[in-house]
Design an enzyme around this catalytic site. Structure first.
Site, PDB file in Angstrom:
ATOM      1  N   TYR A  52      -2.523   6.488  10.431  1.00  0.00           N
ATOM      2  CA  TYR A  52      -1.389   5.833   9.778  1.00  0.00           C
ATOM      3  C   TYR A  52      -0.236   5.713  10.778  1.00  0.00           C
ATOM      4  O   TYR A  52       0.378   6.695  11.164  1.00  0.00           O
ATOM      5  CB  TYR A  52      -0.938   6.614   8.546  1.00  0.00           C
ATOM      6  CG  TYR A  52      -1.952   6.671   7.420  1.00  0.00           C
ATOM      7  CD1 TYR A  52      -3.044   5.807   7.388  1.00  0.00           C
ATOM      8  CD2 TYR A  52      -1.813   7.578   6.375  1.00  0.00           C
ATOM      9  CE1 TYR A  52      -3.968   5.856   6.357  1.00  0.00           C
ATOM     10  CE2 TYR A  52      -2.723   7.631   5.331  1.00  0.00           C
ATOM     11  CZ  TYR A  52      -3.799   6.769   5.330  1.00  0.00           C
ATOM     12  OH  TYR A  52      -4.722   6.826   4.297  1.00  0.00           O
ATOM     13  N   SER A 215      -5.406   3.118  -3.503  1.00  0.00           N
ATOM     14  CA  SER A 215      -5.154   1.730  -3.932  1.00  0.00           C
ATOM     15  C   SER A 215      -5.306   1.569  -5.445  1.00  0.00           C
ATOM     16  O   SER A 215      -6.086   0.737  -5.922  1.00  0.00           O
ATOM     17  CB  SER A 215      -6.077   0.747  -3.194  1.00  0.00           C
ATOM     18  OG  SER A 215      -5.650   0.566  -1.867  1.00  0.00           O
ATOM     19  N   PRO A 216      -4.557   2.349  -6.228  1.00  0.00           N
ATOM     20  CA  PRO A 216      -4.730   2.320  -7.686  1.00  0.00           C
ATOM     21  C   PRO A 216      -4.224   1.055  -8.359  1.00  0.00           C
ATOM     22  O   PRO A 216      -4.458   0.874  -9.556  1.00  0.00           O
ATOM     23  CB  PRO A 216      -3.919   3.538  -8.147  1.00  0.00           C
ATOM     24  CG  PRO A 216      -2.868   3.710  -7.090  1.00  0.00           C
ATOM     25  CD  PRO A 216      -3.546   3.343  -5.812  1.00  0.00           C
ATOM     26  N   PHE A 226      -2.942  -6.168  -9.066  1.00  0.00           N
ATOM     27  CA  PHE A 226      -3.304  -6.920 -10.271  1.00  0.00           C
ATOM     28  C   PHE A 226      -2.142  -6.953 -11.258  1.00  0.00           C
ATOM     29  O   PHE A 226      -2.057  -7.855 -12.099  1.00  0.00           O
ATOM     30  CB  PHE A 226      -4.561  -6.331 -10.930  1.00  0.00           C
ATOM     31  CG  PHE A 226      -4.440  -4.902 -11.376  1.00  0.00           C
ATOM     32  CD1 PHE A 226      -3.849  -4.576 -12.584  1.00  0.00           C
ATOM     33  CD2 PHE A 226      -4.925  -3.881 -10.584  1.00  0.00           C
ATOM     34  CE1 PHE A 226      -3.744  -3.254 -13.001  1.00  0.00           C
ATOM     35  CE2 PHE A 226      -4.826  -2.551 -10.988  1.00  0.00           C
ATOM     36  CZ  PHE A 226      -4.228  -2.240 -12.199  1.00  0.00           C
TER      37      PHE A 226
END
Length: 306
Positions: A52, A215-216, A226
């Site tokens: 990261y 990545s919920p 979404f």
């Protein structure tokens, strides 16, 4: 905030994890605010990786929070290694060198958990065992786990590694559900019935391995969120917004609650750099959706119930 016991350890962890993949995008003052907000929300689990920001996110975290021994003891620190530029590397030499770099950047003497980031098909599990043994004996790493690994990849490692692998971090959201789909649509001649993950959800539950969902809010693999995507997910967003009104929280909280509702006691890794969104997400920590609500979200996302 709901807390869970990580099986095989003495760690009592928040079921919401602050992920630090994008932390270097913030100034030191902004990063400190984000971390302090997480702590105020009772998050005690912080996820890192040596890739990261090429390690700069770990250093930024330590500097922003002003890491001290007393503060360190209030945190569960987890980091990952094994991804290099253009290839994966689970060699003993790389695991040990990566861990030493992680500890230096985080300004700590030890990690609570070290994860192997993505499967190295050239893995020599005996080397992994040697690395883990050395890191554990020296006190540099307390516990070990993996990320994005199949059941058989875990079994191969566990055959040689004497330390229980306690975590498997994988992608999961209401719209990205391969670990759930085939089990629901077993024996049907449809795409959803294809077993793409070797039953990893049930395997982890059977073996007391804590699943961490990264990545919920992503539609798929970094395809964007979404939530708010009314073009592709109008029914899903309408239902989530309705449930958010019902529970008196935000849509972000309901998306989190959909994951934390699962009896596998899944932790949710938040990658947001926005303190307000982090607070919103934490509202979903201990909301227990009904079965009807949970399956309603699942089907509204386009998945099939036989």
């Amino acid at each position: 905030m709901k807390f869970i016991d990580i099986a095989g350890t003495d760690l009592r962890a928040s079921n919401i994890i602050m992920g630090n993949m994008r932390l270097k995008q913030l100034s030191l003052a902004e990063a400190e605010k984000l971390i302090r907000t997480a702590i105020e929300q009772d998050i005690n689990f912080f996820d890192h990786a040596d890739i990261y920001g090429a390690g700069s996110c770990e250093e930024h975290f330590s500097e922003a929070v002003g890491m001290t021994p007393s503060l360190r003891e209030t945190m569960i620190l987890q980091s990952k290694c094994g991804i290099r530029k253009g290839f994966f590397d689970f060699s003993k030499e790389h695991i040990i060198a990566s861990t030493d770099g992680i500890l230096k950047r985080l300004n700590t003497d030890y990690l609570d958990i070290l994860l192997l980031h993505r499967p190295d098909t050239l893995v020599e599990p005996e080397e992994v065992a040697e690395a883990f043994n050395e890191l554990h004996a020296s006190g540099k790493v307390r516990h070990f786990g993996v990320s994005n690994h199949t059941p058989m990849q875990i079994e191969l490692l566990q055959k040689y590694v004497p330390h229980k692998l306690i975590v498997n971090q994988m992608q999961l959201s209401a719209t990205h559900t391969p670990m759930i789909d085939s089990g629901i649509a077993l024996n049907m001649n449809i795409d959803q019935s294809v077993n793409r993950d070797s039953g990893v959800l049930d395997y982890c539950r059977l073996n007391n391995i804590t699943i961490q969902a990264w990545s919920p809010f992503q539609k798929a693999f970094f395809d964007g969120p979404f939530l708010g995507d009314l073009e592709n997910y109008p029914e899903l967003n309408k239902l989530i917004d309705s449930l958010a009104d019902q529970y008196g929280v935000t849509a972000t909280a309901i998306a989190v609650a959909w994951i934390t509702r699962h009896p596998a006691n899944i932790q949710v890794v938040l990658g947001t750099t926005n303190a307000g969104r982090l607070q919103d997400a934490c509202q979903g920590s201990d909301i227990k959706l009904t079965r009807e609500e949970w399956y309603g979200i699942y089907t509204a996302a386009g998945h099939i119930l036989p």
